[in-house]
Design a protein around this motif. Structure first.
Motif, mmCIF file in Angstrom:
data_model
loop_
_atom_site.group_PDB
_atom_site.id
_atom_site.type_symbol
_atom_site.label_atom_id
_atom_site.label_comp_id
_atom_site.label_asym_id
_atom_site.label_seq_id
_atom_site.Cartn_x
_atom_site.Cartn_y
_atom_site.Cartn_z
ATOM 1 N N ASP A 1 -19.407 36.339 -12.175
ATOM 2 C CA ASP A 1 -19.948 38.020 -11.809
ATOM 3 C C ASP A 1 -19.314 39.207 -12.232
ATOM 4 N N GLU A 2 -18.210 38.692 -12.408
ATOM 5 C CA GLU A 2 -17.053 40.181 -12.989
ATOM 6 C C GLU A 2 -17.621 39.946 -14.303
ATOM 7 N N VAL A 3 -17.371 38.720 -14.700
ATOM 8 C CA VAL A 3 -17.647 38.712 -16.335
ATOM 9 C C VAL A 3 -19.287 39.406 -16.765
ATOM 10 N N ALA A 4 -20.373 39.258 -15.763
ATOM 11 C CA ALA A 4 -21.322 39.988 -16.075
ATOM 12 C C ALA A 4 -21.006 41.157 -16.041
ATOM 13 N N ARG A 5 -20.553 42.210 -15.242
ATOM 14 C CA ARG A 5 -20.453 43.085 -14.948
ATOM 15 C C ARG A 5 -19.074 43.919 -15.801
ATOM 16 N N ASP B 1 -21.647 44.319 -18.691
ATOM 17 C CA ASP B 1 -22.445 45.410 -18.993
ATOM 18 C C ASP B 1 -21.747 47.040 -19.054
ATOM 19 N N VAL B 2 -20.600 46.075 -18.676
ATOM 20 C CA VAL B 2 -19.463 47.887 -18.612
ATOM 21 C C VAL B 2 -19.549 48.314 -20.533
ATOM 22 N N ILE B 3 -19.131 47.558 -21.234
ATOM 23 C CA ILE B 3 -19.862 47.584 -22.751
ATOM 24 C C ILE B 3 -20.663 47.979 -22.567
ATOM 25 N N ASP B 4 -21.730 47.793 -22.743
ATOM 26 C CA ASP B 4 -23.449 47.509 -23.148
ATOM 27 C C ASP B 4 -23.781 48.692 -22.640
ATOM 28 N N SER B 5 -23.699 49.618 -21.838
ATOM 29 C CA SER B 5 -24.086 50.595 -20.971
ATOM 30 C C SER B 5 -23.095 52.266 -21.772
ATOM 31 N N GLY B 6 -21.601 51.479 -20.984
ATOM 32 C CA GLY B 6 -20.694 53.011 -21.182
ATOM 33 C C GLY B 6 -20.677 54.071 -20.121
ATOM 34 N N THR B 7 -21.890 53.759 -18.924
ATOM 35 C CA THR B 7 -21.655 54.864 -17.980
ATOM 36 C C THR B 7 -20.320 54.512 -17.124
ATOM 37 N N VAL B 8 -19.079 54.199 -17.430
ATOM 38 C CA VAL B 8 -17.938 54.540 -16.717
ATOM 39 C C VAL B 8 -17.295 55.087 -17.627
ATOM 40 N N PHE B 9 -18.016 55.915 -18.895
ATOM 41 C CA PHE B 9 -17.098 56.595 -19.862
ATOM 42 C C PHE B 9 -16.853 58.128 -20.099
ATOM 43 N N THR B 10 -15.978 59.045 -19.425
ATOM 44 C CA THR B 10 -15.960 60.657 -19.708
ATOM 45 C C THR B 10 -17.023 60.901 -21.113
ATOM 46 N N ASP B 11 -17.661 61.827 -21.220
ATOM 47 C CA ASP B 11 -18.343 62.532 -22.607
ATOM 48 C C ASP B 11 -17.707 62.199 -23.648
ATOM 49 N N LYS B 12 -16.177 63.001 -23.270
ATOM 50 C CA LYS B 12 -15.136 62.339 -23.999
ATOM 51 C C LYS B 12 -14.408 60.969 -25.020
ATOM 52 N N GLU B 13 -14.692 60.865 -24.163
ATOM 53 C CA GLU B 13 -14.629 59.193 -23.574
ATOM 54 C C GLU B 13 -15.774 57.456 -24.816
ATOM 55 N N LYS B 14 -17.414 58.914 -24.755
ATOM 56 C CA LYS B 14 -18.418 57.960 -25.832
ATOM 57 C C LYS B 14 -18.530 58.581 -26.712
ATOM 58 N N VAL B 15 -17.631 59.209 -27.103
ATOM 59 C CA VAL B 15 -17.621 59.443 -28.787
ATOM 60 C C VAL B 15 -16.480 58.109 -29.461
ATOM 61 N N TYR B 16 -16.449 58.052 -28.767
ATOM 62 C CA TYR B 16 -15.592 56.494 -29.506
ATOM 63 C C TYR B 16 -16.046 55.306 -29.098
ATOM 64 N N ARG C 1 -5.116 43.927 -27.191
ATOM 65 C CA ARG C 1 -4.235 43.696 -25.904
ATOM 66 C C ARG C 1 -5.112 44.735 -24.636
ATOM 67 N N ASN C 2 -4.777 46.130 -25.513
ATOM 68 C CA ASN C 2 -4.850 47.259 -24.330
ATOM 69 C C ASN C 2 -6.723 47.472 -24.594
ATOM 70 N N LEU C 3 -7.393 46.710 -25.384
ATOM 71 C CA LEU C 3 -8.827 47.171 -25.634
ATOM 72 C C LEU C 3 -9.080 46.227 -24.081
ATOM 73 N N VAL C 4 -9.007 44.765 -23.995
ATOM 74 C CA VAL C 4 -9.016 44.032 -22.733
ATOM 75 C C VAL C 4 -8.819 44.835 -21.761
ATOM 76 N N LYS C 5 -7.625 45.204 -21.105
ATOM 77 C CA LYS C 5 -7.273 45.942 -20.507
ATOM 78 C C LYS C 5 -7.842 47.060 -20.032
ATOM 79 N N LYS C 6 -8.157 47.671 -20.902
ATOM 80 C CA LYS C 6 -9.026 48.831 -20.466
ATOM 81 C C LYS C 6 -10.627 48.687 -19.978
ATOM 82 N N TYR C 7 -11.381 47.427 -20.636
ATOM 83 C CA TYR C 7 -12.770 46.976 -19.995
ATOM 84 C C TYR C 7 -12.337 46.663 -18.737
ATOM 85 N N THR C 8 -11.715 45.546 -18.776
ATOM 86 C CA THR C 8 -11.604 44.517 -17.718
ATOM 87 C C THR C 8 -11.159 45.778 -16.507
ATOM 88 N N SER C 9 -10.521 46.768 -16.577
ATOM 89 C CA SER C 9 -10.321 47.134 -15.679
ATOM 90 C C SER C 9 -10.734 48.089 -14.618
#
Length: 373
Positions: free
Chosen positions: A175-179, A182-197, A296-304
């Motif tokens: 279930d955490e993999v599913a979430r 979803d984080v990657i697809d939706s981008g809802t957890v990111f700030t407006d500045k982070e969403k640009v990237y 590695r940093n990308l994976v750590k960022k999303y899983t966090s």
């Protein structure tokens, strides 16, 4: 200042140029260390070149150079001022007790001091065991080659490593993999500045995560992937594993879809890339092959985000490898099939990921009654 020479690859092997180039860099690092070590070790270098994997060769040489520098700093065994000046006669005087003191006392905690900083280094038992292994291989070879008169290996102290505990293996649940996806697809957890990237790399990041959690790839295996690694008409892609093993992996519909979407919709076209990066699959914003650190940093960022912690405490790619193993076993695949897919040398490693099945026999028996009450 002399201009740095451009490296070109004349490659007649089946390996992609990027892997040949990476291996060349490691070989150059090995040769640089060998040039600093005593001349009487030259035959050992040849042995090491053919006996162990390239990454292991570099690690062993680093450990041996570190030991030789310690001998000079200690000043009780050698009078040499440079590592290369240490003699075989001086090595002959080294005892098991000397090596035990180096590993068990000095290496556990030492200080590296420069003009601007003081760095305290502490090694746990796994790191100490690696140093012991490096020196054991060296002294065993020198004794076998009759360069030293005593075999001191049997006198080295044992180093106890903690037995891996299945419950301690860090991994994501299904279930955490599913979430995570979803984080990657939706981008809802990111700030407006982070969403640009995020908007520029969403398809790339999704493909990276799905390849990790589907196949349990090692970081180096994913980093080395090229567009030419994939043969979609045959439904497979090629990876290069430890010790240069070339392996064809079948590609499922999900991974084929996300890789194709990334390449066609988001990845820069080959004509705008330099020759070195035209074939690289996963590219950075700067249009160069992503580095292992960036992945590695990308994976750590999303899983966090899934774990509710900071990026520094997010899970590494190796934890996604554990996630893939556990998920496959939970889906009913045998540990031998999973061992084959993940390239585990020993099936006992794979068995650790089957810990959740410790009550499976009880569940089977309780749900398999011959007589109804």
């Amino acid at each position: 200042m002399a201009k740095k020479k451009q490296l070109t690859v004349h490659n007649k092997s089946d390996k992609p140029d990027n892997i040949v180039t990476s291996e060349h860099k490691t070989i150059e690092d090995c040769l640089e260390i060998e040039a600093q070590l005593p001349r009487f070790m030259r035959d050992f270098f040849i042995y090491l070149k053919n006996a162990v994997a390239l990454s292991t060769r570099l690690a062993y040489l680093n450990d041996i150079l570190f030991f030789c520098k310690y001998l000079i700093a200690d000043n009780t065994i050698t009078s040499a001022k440079k590592v290369s000046d240490i003699t075989i006669d001086e090595f002959n005087n080294i005892t098991a007790r000397d090596v035990n003191y180096f590993i068990g006392e000095y290496c556990t905690r030492y200080i590296i001091e420069s003009q601007t900083s003081i760095k305290v280094v502490e090694n746990h038992n796994r790191a100490l065991a690696r140093k012991k292994s490096s020196l054991s291989v060296l002294f065993k070879y020198l004794y076998r080659d009759e360069k030293i008169k005593n075999n001191i290996i049997d006198g080295l102290n044992p180093i106890r490593l903690p037995k891996p505990q299945p419950d301690a293996i860090k991994r994501l649940e299904i279930d955490e993999v599913a979430r995570l996806l979803d984080v990657i697809d939706s981008g809802t957890v990111f700030t407006d500045k982070e969403k640009v990237y995020w908007e520029k790399t969403r398809l790339r990041d999704r493909a990276i995560i799905l390849l990790f959690v589907t196949y349990g790839l090692r970081l180096s295996e994913l980093n080395q992937l090229n567009i030419s690694s994939f043969n979609f008409s045959r439904g497979e892609f090629k990876i290069y594993r430890k010790r240069g093993k070339e392996v064809l992996m079948p590609i499922n519909r999900t991974c084929e879809k996300v890789v194709k979407e990334y390449v066609s919709l988001e990845r820069p076209k080959s004509e705008v890339l330099d020759d070195e990066n035209k074939d690289a699959l996963f590219l950075s914003i700067q249009r160069t092959r992503m580095t292992p650190r960036a992945i590695r940093n990308l994976v750590k960022k999303y899983t966090s985000y899934v774990l509710g912690t900071t990026s520094d405490n997010g899970y590494s790619p190796h934890k996604l490898r554990a996630t893939a193993a556990t998920s496959l076993i939970q889906q009913g695949f045998s540990i031998y099939d999973v061992q084959n897919l993940l390239d585990h040398d020993n099936v006992t490693t794979t068995q650790l990921y089957a810990a959740h099945k410790k009550n499976v026999k009880r569940e089977i028996v309780n749900n398999f009654e011959w007589i109804d009450e």
